[in-house]
Design a protein around this motif. Structure first.
Motif, PDB file in Angstrom:
ATOM      1  N   THR A  49     -51.943 -18.325  -3.908  1.00 15.62           N
ATOM      2  CA  THR A  49     -51.496 -17.588  -2.956  1.00 15.62           C
ATOM      3  C   THR A  49     -49.955 -17.188  -3.709  1.00 15.62           C
ATOM      4  O   THR A  49     -48.742 -16.983  -3.877  1.00 15.62           O
ATOM      5  CB  THR A  49     -51.368 -16.827  -1.555  1.00 15.62           C
ATOM      6  OG1 THR A  49     -53.212 -16.466  -1.290  1.00 15.62           O
ATOM      7  CG2 THR A  49     -50.290 -15.730  -1.061  1.00 15.62           C
ATOM      8  N   ASP A 180     -55.326 -10.997  -5.916  1.00 20.79           N
ATOM      9  CA  ASP A 180     -55.378 -12.713  -5.236  1.00 20.79           C
ATOM     10  C   ASP A 180     -56.216 -12.221  -4.163  1.00 20.79           C
ATOM     11  O   ASP A 180     -56.666 -11.430  -2.761  1.00 20.79           O
ATOM     12  CB  ASP A 180     -54.381 -12.174  -3.958  1.00 20.79           C
ATOM     13  CG  ASP A 180     -54.342 -13.469  -3.819  1.00 20.79           C
ATOM     14  OD1 ASP A 180     -55.151 -14.592  -3.733  1.00 20.79           O
ATOM     15  OD2 ASP A 180     -52.628 -14.068  -2.883  1.00 20.79           O
ATOM     16  N   GLU A 181     -57.886 -12.827  -4.638  1.00 19.35           N
ATOM     17  CA  GLU A 181     -58.881 -12.647  -4.341  1.00 19.35           C
ATOM     18  C   GLU A 181     -59.175 -10.936  -3.879  1.00 19.35           C
ATOM     19  O   GLU A 181     -59.266 -10.687  -2.646  1.00 19.35           O
ATOM     20  CB  GLU A 181     -59.158 -13.413  -2.595  1.00 19.35           C
ATOM     21  CG  GLU A 181     -58.488 -14.724  -2.809  1.00 19.35           C
ATOM     22  CD  GLU A 181     -59.368 -15.619  -2.449  1.00 19.35           C
ATOM     23  OE1 GLU A 181     -59.796 -15.417  -1.743  1.00 19.35           O
ATOM     24  OE2 GLU A 181     -58.996 -17.265  -1.532  1.00 19.35           O
TER      25      GLU A 181
HETATM   26 MG   LIG Z   1     -54.452 -17.222  -0.810  1.00 25.83          MG
END
Ligand SMILES: [Mg+2]
Ligand SMILES: Nc1ncnc2c1ncn2[C@@H]1O[C@H](COP(=O)(O)OP(=O)(O)O)[C@@H](O)[C@H]1O
Ligand code: SF4
Length: 330
Positions: A49, A180-181
């Motif tokens: 991240t 991000d995910e």
């Molecule tokens: Mg992360």
């Protein structure tokens, strides 16, 4: 000829709190071509991240700092851009989808208003009708009925909210999407649908994507290239084929692969890698993986390994010599 879109070199990012300095990203380099998908894989805390937030220049103020490195997007260093310049770049050239859709959605505006806002911000001179037409198009594109644009975020399920966020991220057809995910908060069946949709949209719009995930199955289905991250570094990278095949791998990657449930046999046993990620404020000497590595040698606690590259497939580990097709030990 493949055209380079993003090139990060030697990026170092730190978080400074009252108690400690966290070395979240350490000399990270990666590049991505136009239209390409790169999977960025690693355990929680690896710095994934932080890498994405650095590209967006959205690190938390007064805590997160880019200490070193360059981030070139279309040949221009993002690190040198002002906040005003970044506001024009975000959403238009680079968009980010956060893990939790509510990070991007405002509960007090309708979802249609929020998608329209992104379009307005980046397309001066568009009439109200043109903007509304584009909102409808985007809803359709992500598989939501356009009539629902007058509803508020809480009226949608998690999967639908993530679709709205994706519509917002793609509203101005960015060249680079940082995801991000994007499906971690969703249940498994919805995950597959959202991923398929993202892949289709990407193919249609030729968007490059960095897909952050700790799910190697997702990577296998979606990515052209893969980078494996550990303790703020990329310890192995190559094409999806390089990472998923052959026997030239970093011991951490081998461990990660061991932790995918084998669906072809009855065994569903996971093989998590023993031990924990090192404390990012006090990283081990030499190779950062050495406290957990089953192949650890004397040199590993003393000297940091360099990257050994074979046909574009790179592994940062002392086990490999320059002739990296040969392992020093089995
Ligand atoms: Mg992360
Ligand atoms: N705002 C913050 N303040 C202090 N440390 C942070 C902050 N955000 C992240 N970190 C730390 O930075 C490291 C990398 O975190 P992150 O980039 O979120 O990893 P990942 O996304 O791979 O899980 C972790 O050790 C995390 O605890
Ligand atoms: S450098 Fe040594 S400790 Fe690090 S991954 Fe390779 S063998 Fe393991």
């Amino acid at each position: 000829m493949e055209e380079k879109l993003l090139e990060i070199k030697d990026l170092c990012v730190e978080y400074k709190t009252d108690e400690e300095t966290v070395y979240a990203v350490n000399n990270l380099s990666l590049s991505i071509n136009k239209g390409e998908t790169l999977g960025l894989v690693g355990e929680t805390g690896a710095g994934k991240t932080t890498t994405a937030l650095s590209i967006m220049k959205l690190l938390p103020q007064k805590i997160g700092f880019i200490k070193k490195g360059t981030i070139y997007m279309n040949g221009q260093d993002i690190i040198l851009k002002s906040e005003e310049e970044m506001r024009k770049i975000r959403g238009k050239d680079i968009s980010m989808i956060f893990q939790d859709p509510m990070t991007s959605l405002n509960p007090v505006f309708t979802v249609g208003e929020q998608v329209a806002e992104v379009i307005k911000l980046h397309s001066e001179g568009k009439s109200k009708e043109e903007i509304e037409k584009r909102v409808d198009e985007l809803f359709l594109m992500v598989g939501l009925p356009a009539e629902r644009k007058t509803e508020y975020p809480h009226q949608f399920s998690g999967g639908m909210k993530q679709r709205i966020v994706i519509a917002m991220a793609l509203a101005c057809e960015p060249q680079l999407l940082l995801a991000d995910e994007p499906t971690t908060a969703l249940d498994v069946t919805i995950q597959a649908q959202v991923l398929k949709m993202m892949k289709d949209l990407k193919d249609k719009l030729n968007t490059a994507m960095i897909l952050i995930t700790h799910d190697l199955g997702v990577v296998a289905q979606t990515c052209d290239k893969v980078a494996i991250m550990y303790a703020g570094e990329i310890i192995e990278h190559g094409t999806a084929e390089d990472i998923f095949e052959g026997n030239f791998h970093h011991p951490y990657t081998v461990g990660l692969f061991g932790s995918i449930p084998d669906l072809t046999t009855k065994s569903k046993r996971l093989h998590p890698i023993e031990g924990l990620m090192p404390d990012p404020s006090d990283l081990p000497h030499g190779c950062r993986f050495n406290p957990r590595c089953p192949k650890c040698m004397d040199i590993c606690t003393k000297a940091e390994p360099r990257e050994y590259i074979s046909d574009g497939h790179a592994v940062k580990c002392h086990l490999f010599s320059d002739d990296s097709s040969e392992k020093k030990e089995g």
